[in-house]
Design a protein around this motif. Structure first.
Motif, PDB file in Angstrom:
ATOM      1  N   ALA A   1       0.827  -1.205   0.000  1.00 40.55           N
ATOM      2  CA  ALA A   1       0.000   0.000   0.000  1.00 40.55           C
ATOM      3  C   ALA A   1       0.868   1.265   0.000  1.00 40.55           C
ATOM      4  CB  ALA A   1      -0.929  -0.004   1.214  1.00 40.55           C
ATOM      5  N   THR A   2       1.931   1.256   0.788  1.00 40.30           N
ATOM      6  CA  THR A   2       2.840   2.401   0.830  1.00 40.30           C
ATOM      7  C   THR A   2       3.504   2.613  -0.516  1.00 40.30           C
ATOM      8  OG1 THR A   2       3.266   2.114   3.192  1.00 40.30           O
ATOM      9  CG2 THR A   2       4.901   3.341   1.924  1.00 40.30           C
ATOM     10  N   ARG A   3       3.930   1.519  -1.135  1.00 41.76           N
ATOM     11  CA  ARG A   3       4.586   1.617  -2.448  1.00 41.76           C
ATOM     12  C   ARG A   3       3.622   2.176  -3.491  1.00 41.76           C
ATOM     13  NH1 ARG A   3       7.398  -3.455  -5.751  1.00 41.76           N
ATOM     14  NH2 ARG A   3       8.131  -2.229  -7.543  1.00 41.76           N
ATOM     15  N   LEU A   4       2.390   1.704  -3.473  1.00 43.90           N
ATOM     16  CA  LEU A   4       1.404   2.184  -4.435  1.00 43.90           C
ATOM     17  C   LEU A   4       1.086   3.659  -4.216  1.00 43.90           C
ATOM     18  CD1 LEU A   4      -1.023  -0.861  -4.388  1.00 43.90           C
ATOM     19  CD2 LEU A   4       0.295  -0.087  -6.364  1.00 43.90           C
ATOM     20  N   SER A   5       0.981   4.054  -2.956  1.00 46.31           N
ATOM     21  CA  SER A   5       0.700   5.449  -2.647  1.00 46.31           C
ATOM     22  C   SER A   5       1.841   6.354  -3.090  1.00 46.31           C
ATOM     23  CB  SER A   5       0.455   5.594  -1.147  1.00 46.31           C
ATOM     24  OG  SER A   5       0.191   6.931  -0.805  1.00 46.31           O
ATOM     25  N   ASP A   6       3.070   5.920  -2.821  1.00 40.82           N
ATOM     26  CA  ASP A   6       4.242   6.733  -3.153  1.00 40.82           C
ATOM     27  C   ASP A   6       4.504   6.784  -4.653  1.00 40.82           C
ATOM     28  OD1 ASP A   6       4.583   7.170  -0.460  1.00 40.82           O
ATOM     29  OD2 ASP A   6       6.228   5.738  -0.227  1.00 40.82           O
TER      30      ASP A   6
ATOM     31  N   TRP B   1       2.469   5.452  -7.363  1.00 48.07           N
ATOM     32  CA  TRP B   1       1.359   5.591  -8.304  1.00 48.07           C
ATOM     33  C   TRP B   1       0.250   6.495  -7.791  1.00 48.07           C
ATOM     34  CZ3 TRP B   1       0.276  -0.002 -10.542  1.00 48.07           C
ATOM     35  CH2 TRP B   1       1.319  -0.346 -11.431  1.00 48.07           C
ATOM     36  N   GLY B   2       0.337   6.936  -6.559  1.00 48.89           N
ATOM     37  CA  GLY B   2      -0.687   7.797  -6.008  1.00 48.89           C
ATOM     38  C   GLY B   2      -1.988   7.094  -5.666  1.00 48.89           C
ATOM     39  N   GLY B   3      -1.962   5.768  -5.634  1.00 49.89           N
ATOM     40  CA  GLY B   3      -3.152   5.005  -5.290  1.00 49.89           C
ATOM     41  C   GLY B   3      -3.318   3.790  -6.167  1.00 49.89           C
TER      42      GLY B   3
ATOM     43  N   HIS C   1      -6.102  -2.766   3.374  1.00 52.21           N
ATOM     44  CA  HIS C   1      -4.956  -1.885   3.149  1.00 52.21           C
ATOM     45  C   HIS C   1      -5.059  -1.107   1.841  1.00 52.21           C
ATOM     46  CE1 HIS C   1      -2.991  -4.326   6.344  1.00 52.21           C
ATOM     47  NE2 HIS C   1      -2.360  -3.193   6.567  1.00 52.21           N
ATOM     48  N   LEU C   2      -5.699  -1.675   0.832  1.00 50.27           N
ATOM     49  CA  LEU C   2      -5.732  -1.007  -0.460  1.00 50.27           C
ATOM     50  C   LEU C   2      -7.009  -0.209  -0.719  1.00 50.27           C
ATOM     51  CD1 LEU C   2      -3.171  -2.656  -0.843  1.00 50.27           C
ATOM     52  CD2 LEU C   2      -3.912  -3.139  -3.178  1.00 50.27           C
TER      53      LEU C   2
ATOM     54  N   LEU D   1      -6.955   3.523  -0.650  1.00 49.18           N
ATOM     55  CA  LEU D   1      -6.208   4.189  -1.716  1.00 49.18           C
ATOM     56  C   LEU D   1      -7.011   4.325  -2.997  1.00 49.18           C
ATOM     57  CD1 LEU D   1      -2.744   2.382  -1.383  1.00 49.18           C
ATOM     58  CD2 LEU D   1      -3.498   4.480  -0.265  1.00 49.18           C
TER      59      LEU D   1
END
Length: 248
Positions: free
Chosen positions: A73-78, A80-82, A126-127, A130
Motif C-alpha cells: 500500500a505504501t509503495r502504491l501510494s508513493d 502511483w498515487g493510489g 490496506h488497499l 487508496l
C-alpha cells in the motif's frame, strides 16, 4: 482488444506468479492498465511482470502478512498515487490434498483460511483506502461453493467466506462508490488444476452445458468486466463462469 475503459488504470493482482493470476495480470496489461503482479513466489511474479510489459511492476507478497500488505500500500501510494483495481486471486488450491472433512488436518484447515480468507481481508483493508470513487475490488472465489466438492471442504468453505465477505465489503464501501464483486470460476485448465485431477481435460465436461474444459482465456473476461466501467452499477454480486455446470 475492445476499449474497456481500463487504459491507464492502476491494477494489483495477487497470486500473479502463474495460472489464472498471471492470465489476469496479462489481460489487464493488454487492456492498457498498469499492473502490479504480486505473489509469494517472487520469481513467478517477476516473470509475469516482464511478460506484462515495461510499465508493470512485481512484488513478493504474502497476503497473510499485514506488514507485507501495508508495504505494498505504501509503495502504491508513493509511486502511483493510489490504486484503481484490486484482484484478490491469491489462494491455496493446487497443493491441497482431497480428504473427507473429518480427516482434514487442523493445521491445513487454518492455513487455507489464512490465505484464502484472511488474505482477502488483509489486502482489501490496506488497499481500499487508496481507491478513488470508481475503484473496483474483484475477489476470486469458486463455483464449487454452489455445487459442493466432496473431500475439499476447507477450500469450498474458504471460497464461500470470500463471497460472504464481499457482500459486506460492498455495503461498507458503496458510499464511496467503490465496488466489490466476486468472480467464481469453475474448473479451469491451469498448472495447479492439472496437478489435482487425473484426466483433467475431461473432468466435469459431461456435467456442463458447454462440452469442453475451461481455459484461462475463458475466465479473464469476467475479471475485466467486473473491474471496468461496463459494470459500474454492479456491486455485491457473484459472476459464475463454469460453462453452465450449475444448471445441468
Amino acid at each position: 482488444m475492445t476499449d474497456l475503459g481500463l487504459n491507464g488504470k492502476r491494477v494489483v493482482v495477487t497470486g500473479a506468479g502463474g495460472g489464472l493470476g498471471r492470465a489476469f495480470a496479462l489481460a489487464f496489461a493488454k487492456a492498457g492498465a498498469r499492473v502490479v503482479a504480486a505473489d509469494v513466489n517472487a520469481d513467478g511474479a517477476a516473470e509475469t511482470a516482464a511478460l506484462a510489459g515495461p510499465s508493470a511492476l512485481s512484488m513478493r507478497l504474502d497476503v497473510t502478512s499485514a506488514a507485507d500488505c501495508a508495504a505494498l500500500a505504501t509503495r502504491l501510494s508513493d509511486d502511483w498515487g493510489g490504486v484503481d483495481v484490486l484482484v484478490n486471486n491469491a489462494a491455496l488450491y493446487g497443493g491441497l490434498e482431497r480428504r473427507p472433512f473429518e480427516d482434514i488436518d487442523e493445521d491445513i484447515w487454518d492455513r487455507v483460511m489464512a490465505v484464502n480468507v484472511k488474505g482477502v481481508w488483509n489486502m482489501s483493508r490496506h488497499l481500499a483506502p487508496l481507491m478513488p470513487a470508481d475503484g473496483s475490488i474483484v475477489n476470486v472465489a469458486s463455483a464449487t461453493v454452489f455445487s459442493g466438492s466432496p473431500q475439499w471442504m476447507h477450500y469450498v468453505a474458504s471460497k464461500g467466506a470470500v463471497i460472504a465477505m464481499s457482500r459486506t465489503m460492498a455495503k461498507e464501501l458503496g458510499g464511496r462508490e467503490v465496488r466489490v464483486n466476486v468472480l467464481a470460476p469453475g474448473f479451469t485448465m491451469t498448472e495447479a488444476s492439472l496437478g489435482l485431477i487425473e484426466n483433467a481435460r475431461s473432468y466435469g465436461v459431461d456435467r456442463a452445458a458447454l462440452k469442453r474444459p475451461a481455459e484461462t482465456d475463458d475466465i479473464v473476461g469476467g475479471a475485466l468486466f467486473l473491474a471496468s466501467p461496463l459494470s459500474s452499477y454492479m456491486t455485491g454480486q457473484t459472476l459464475i463462469i463454469d460453462g453452465g455446470r450449475q444448471f445441468i
